[in-house]
Design a protein around this motif. Structure first.
Motif, short mmCIF file in Angstrom:
data_model
loop_
_atom_site.label_atom_id
_atom_site.label_comp_id
_atom_site.label_asym_id
_atom_site.label_seq_id
_atom_site.Cartn_x
_atom_site.Cartn_y
_atom_site.Cartn_z
N ASP A 172 1.51 -1.44 0.70
CA ASP A 172 0.23 -0.04 0.12
C ASP A 172 0.93 1.20 0.16
OD1 ASP A 172 0.76 -0.83 2.71
OD2 ASP A 172 -0.50 0.46 3.34
N LYS A 173 1.93 1.10 0.42
CA LYS A 173 2.83 2.70 0.12
C LYS A 173 3.80 2.65 -1.14
CE LYS A 173 3.68 2.29 5.18
NZ LYS A 173 4.68 2.64 6.87
N ARG A 174 3.84 1.96 -1.20
CA ARG A 174 4.54 1.34 -2.67
C ARG A 174 3.62 2.21 -3.68
NH1 ARG A 174 7.30 -4.00 -3.56
NH2 ARG A 174 8.50 -4.82 -1.70
N LEU A 175 2.44 1.45 -3.70
CA LEU A 175 1.28 2.26 -4.72
C LEU A 175 1.27 3.82 -4.30
CD1 LEU A 175 -1.30 -0.37 -4.12
CD2 LEU A 175 -0.13 0.38 -6.22
N ASP A 176 1.32 4.59 -2.87
CA ASP A 176 0.80 6.06 -2.15
C ASP A 176 1.91 6.08 -3.40
OD1 ASP A 176 -1.97 5.36 -0.44
OD2 ASP A 176 0.25 5.27 1.23
N LEU A 177 3.38 5.73 -3.02
CA LEU A 177 4.51 6.72 -4.43
C LEU A 177 4.44 6.74 -5.65
CD1 LEU A 177 7.47 4.98 -1.62
CD2 LEU A 177 6.41 7.20 -1.29
N PHE A 178 3.84 5.05 -5.98
CA PHE A 178 3.75 5.43 -6.93
C PHE A 178 2.38 6.56 -7.59
CE2 PHE A 178 0.52 4.12 -10.82
CZ PHE A 178 1.88 4.09 -11.61
N TYR A 179 1.12 6.80 -7.08
CA TYR A 179 0.35 8.09 -7.34
C TYR A 179 1.21 8.97 -6.79
CZ TYR A 179 -2.65 4.20 -8.54
OH TYR A 179 -3.15 3.37 -9.98
N ILE A 180 2.11 9.77 -6.46
CA ILE A 180 1.97 10.70 -6.82
C ILE A 180 2.79 11.63 -7.45
CG2 ILE A 180 4.26 11.95 -5.88
CD1 ILE A 180 5.00 10.68 -3.95
N ASP A 181 2.86 10.95 -9.07
CA ASP A 181 2.58 11.45 -10.46
C ASP A 181 2.48 9.58 -11.52
OD1 ASP A 181 3.01 11.84 -13.18
OD2 ASP A 181 4.63 13.73 -11.76
N PRO A 182 1.46 9.16 -10.98
CA PRO A 182 1.26 7.84 -11.75
C PRO A 182 1.76 8.49 -13.22
CG PRO A 182 -0.61 9.35 -11.18
CD PRO A 182 -0.22 9.70 -10.88
N ASP A 183 1.87 9.79 -14.05
CA ASP A 183 2.60 9.70 -15.58
C ASP A 183 3.74 9.88 -15.13
OD1 ASP A 183 -0.59 9.77 -16.64
OD2 ASP A 183 -0.44 12.18 -15.88
N PHE A 184 4.39 10.67 -14.50
CA PHE A 184 5.76 10.68 -14.72
C PHE A 184 6.86 9.30 -13.00
CE2 PHE A 184 9.80 13.09 -12.83
CZ PHE A 184 10.38 13.00 -14.18
N MET A 185 5.69 8.72 -13.16
CA MET A 185 6.46 7.67 -12.22
C MET A 185 7.17 6.44 -12.67
SD MET A 185 7.31 8.46 -8.70
CE MET A 185 7.96 6.77 -8.54
N PRO A 186 5.92 6.30 -13.72
CA PRO A 186 6.89 4.53 -14.52
C PRO A 186 8.38 5.28 -15.28
CG PRO A 186 4.34 4.98 -14.66
CD PRO A 186 5.54 6.38 -13.74
N LEU A 187 7.93 6.49 -15.69
CA LEU A 187 9.10 6.48 -16.47
C LEU A 187 10.73 6.70 -15.97
CD1 LEU A 187 7.99 9.54 -18.96
CD2 LEU A 187 8.03 7.16 -19.26
N MET A 188 10.37 7.30 -14.46
CA MET A 188 11.14 7.70 -13.44
C MET A 188 11.97 5.98 -13.05
SD MET A 188 12.23 10.99 -12.71
CE MET A 188 13.10 10.16 -11.21
N VAL A 189 10.99 4.79 -12.64
CA VAL A 189 11.36 3.55 -12.51
C VAL A 189 11.87 2.84 -13.35
CG1 VAL A 189 10.45 1.40 -11.83
CG2 VAL A 189 9.61 3.20 -10.72
N HIS A 190 11.35 3.26 -14.76
CA HIS A 190 11.81 2.10 -15.66
C HIS A 190 13.23 2.55 -16.30
CE1 HIS A 190 13.12 1.98 -20.25
NE2 HIS A 190 12.85 0.61 -20.35
N GLU A 191 14.19 4.38 -15.76
CA GLU A 191 15.12 4.80 -16.02
C GLU A 191 16.36 4.42 -14.82
OE1 GLU A 191 17.76 6.71 -17.74
OE2 GLU A 191 15.78 6.96 -18.81
N ASN A 192 15.48 3.58 -13.86
CA ASN A 192 16.49 3.77 -12.60
C ASN A 192 16.45 2.17 -12.30
OD1 ASN A 192 17.45 6.35 -11.84
ND2 ASN A 192 15.00 6.90 -11.82
N TYR A 193 15.93 1.32 -12.20
CA TYR A 193 15.04 0.15 -11.20
C TYR A 193 16.58 -0.35 -12.15
CZ TYR A 193 14.51 -2.41 -16.06
OH TYR A 193 15.37 -3.09 -17.12
N LEU A 194 17.56 -0.89 -12.15
CA LEU A 194 18.79 -2.18 -12.33
C LEU A 194 19.81 -0.68 -11.73
CD1 LEU A 194 19.43 -2.17 -16.24
CD2 LEU A 194 18.37 -3.59 -14.63
N ARG A 195 19.54 0.33 -10.99
CA ARG A 195 20.53 1.06 -10.25
C ARG A 195 20.04 -0.19 -9.02
NH1 ARG A 195 20.35 7.11 -11.37
NH2 ARG A 195 21.46 7.20 -13.39
#
Length: 275
Positions: free
Chosen positions: A216-239
Motif C-alpha cells: 500500500d505504501k508503494r502504491l501511495d508513492l507511485f500515485y504521487i505522479d502516475p504519469d511520471f513515476m513509470p518513466l522514473m522507475v524504468h530509468e533507474n530500476y537497475l541501479r
C-alpha cells in the motif's frame, strides 16, 4: 548569483505555503508607479487566453487620479501557478515576456516541470526554500501572543514539522484551534507521501532495505505522479541491483533484472489496454 540577472521577467519557485505570492505582491507594491495585476495561471492557462491578455497588457499604462494630482502607472503582471499552464500557454507567456514593457513575475511550485524549464530560460531564476522549523515556530508564536493566544514553542514546532513547514497550513491550524498545546499539536499531520517529489518517491521505491516496503505504501508513492513515476522507475530500476542486495550472485542479479524488465513491459501493455 542568480541566473539571467538581466532577464525581462522573474520566476519564483518553491514549495507551496511558504509565502511566494505574498512576497511578490509586497515587492510589486513597493513603488507607487506600478499597479499590481495578478492572474492565476491555472485559470488563464491556454494560449488563447494569454494572447488576449498580451494584447491588452503589452504596453499598458493606467492614469491614476488622486489628491496629489494625476500620474501614469505601469502594471506589474504576476502570473501565479505557472506550472499549471499547458505548453501553448507557456509559449504564449514567453512571447508576452519578450514583447511587454511591463515587469512580469511568474510563480510556480514545481521548478522541474518541463514547461517551467523552458520559461526559466527567459527569467531571472529565484528559488524559495522551506524555512526551518524553529524560524516558523518563533514567528507563529509572536503572532499568537500578539493576538492574546497561548503558545508553547515546542508544541508549535511540532505543528510546523507535521505541516511540512507549510506556513499557510500552520496558520490555518492555529486559527482553527485558537491555541496550541500538547493535545492538538499533531492533528494537522500531513500525509508525508504527498509532500514528496517524484524524484524522492522513486528513490524510496528503489531503495534497498532489509524489510520490504508494504504494497500500500508503494502504491501511495507511485500515485504521487502516475504519469511520471513509470518513466522514473524504468530509468533507474537497475541501479539498486548494482549493490548486490542480500549477497546475491551474478546469475541471481541478472534473473531479477530480467524479471523486473518483464514486469515493466507487462505494465506498459496493461496501461495501454486500460486507456
Amino acid at each position: 548569483a542568480p541566473d539571467n540577472v538581466n532577464a525581462r521577467a522573474v520566476i519564483v519557485s518553491g514549495p507551496p505555503g511558504i509565502g511566494k505570492t505574498t512576497t511578490c505582491s509586497l515587492v510589486a507594491r513597493c513603488s507607487r508607479h506600478y499597479k499590481l495585476m495578478e492572474f492565476n495561471a491555472s485559470d488563464a492557462r491556454s494560449k488563447l487566453v494569454i494572447d488576449s491578455m498580451s494584447n491588452s497588457l503589452a504596453g499598458n499604462r493606467t492614469l491614476k487620479f488622486g489628491s496629489g494630482g494625476s500620474s501614469l502607472e505601469r502594471a506589474v503582471i504576476i502570473m501565479d501557478e505557472c506550472d499549471g499552464m499547458d505548453p501553448g500557454g507557456t509559449q504564449a507567456l514567453i512571447k508576452l515576456i519578450k514583447t511587454t514593457k511591463n515587469p512580469v513575475i511568474c510563480i510556480c511550485n514545481d521548478r522541474q516541470d518541463r514547461n517551467i524549464r523552458d520559461l526559466a530560460t527567459h527569467c531571472l531564476d529565484l528559488k524559495f526554500k522551506r524555512p526551518d522549523n524553529m524560524t516558523v515556530a518563533k514567528r507563529i508564536k509572536g503572532i499568537m501572543e500578539g493576538n492574546g493566544k497561548s503558545a508553547d514553542l515546542a508544541s508549535i514546532e511540532s505543528v510546523v514539522e507535521a505541516c511540512g513547514q507549510d506556513i499557510r497550513q500552520v496558520i490555518n491550524h492555529v486559527q482553527f484551534f485558537g491555541s496550541i498545546g500538547s493535545g492538538n499539536s499533531r492533528t494537522c499531520q500531513k500525509d508525508s507521501q504527498v509532500m514528496l517529489s517524484p524524484f524522492d518517491a522513486c528513490s524510496r521505491l528503489l531503495s534497498v532495505k532489509k524489510d520490504p516496503m508494504p504494497l500500500d505504501k508503494r502504491l501511495d508513492l507511485f500515485y504521487i505522479d502516475p504519469d511520471f513515476m513509470p518513466l522514473m522507475v524504468h530509468e533507474n530500476y537497475l541501479r539498486p541491483l548494482d549493490r548486490r542486495a542480500g549477497g546475491l550472485d551474478e546469475v541471481s542479479v541478472l534473473e531479477r533484472a530480467a524479471k523486473a524488465s518483464e514486469l515493466i513491459a507487462t505494465a506498459d501493455v496493461m496501461s495501454g489496454n486500460f486507456e
